[in-house]
Design a protein around this motif. Sequence first.
Motif: not given
Length: 261
Positions: A198-204, A218-220, A224-227, A255-259
């Motif tokens: 995962p990239g950024p995930v909206d967890t604790g 979350e820019a660009g 941004g954050y996945a669930t 989420g396409g942050q990079f490949t």
Amino acid sequence: MKDQFAGKVCLVTGAGSGIGAATCGLLAARGAEHIYAVDIAHGTAEATSSKLERATALGVDVGDPAQVDRAIDEAVQASGRIDVIVHAAGVDDPESKKWIYEAAESGAPVDVLSRLSDEAWRRVMRVNLDGTFHLLRAGARVMRGSGGAIVTVGSSSAFDTLTGYPHYAASKSGVHALSQAAAKELLPYGIRVNVVAPGPVDTGMAARTPAHLRAAMEAGPARGYATAEEIAESILYLASPAAANVVGAILLTNGGQFTVA
């Protein structure tokens, strides 16, 4: 889809919250015969299992090989087998995140590596990397007769490393390499091993990320954050018969942050 895991006995670590808890919920919704919800805090594992019809909570420190072996043995003794293992347990380092935040506030360069203690290094490695080894080894021992699927949770940070997070990136890089090596070895036994990164995930865990890093993620144009549920969907794909031809893969879910090539 509701019967995707019908008749399957599943064990999920990190089940007390975040990705692990979401994975347990989806497995239950899709017909799993029984789910063993594993977490270092038995109370949080119980909170997850109590919401499911066919689940058992187990308090396990994945960094302790004896505890992992006991949990696997308990599940096999009770259910006869384990068909799916999802290793979602992991830790970050709040102190390093604090130092990153302080550097951003002051405009100074990040200074984590020189201050990183042996204890902080070992804590992250013990859970993230050693814990993965313990689960893969225990899974190999009990699944080689009947086959099954193991999904580990790595991280996109193994490819796109965060400044000030060397121990986390190193631990997750190790998870990827270890899982791919295990995938090659265990394939002849009918055990498929794959990784979700995962990239950024909206967890604790993400809630402790400094605000400027969250904003940067979350820019660009990328998401941004996945669930946690979105990552769980990727995990279930890799664990399901639909991924029968997928072995040793590292599935980027960022989420396409990079490949990566």
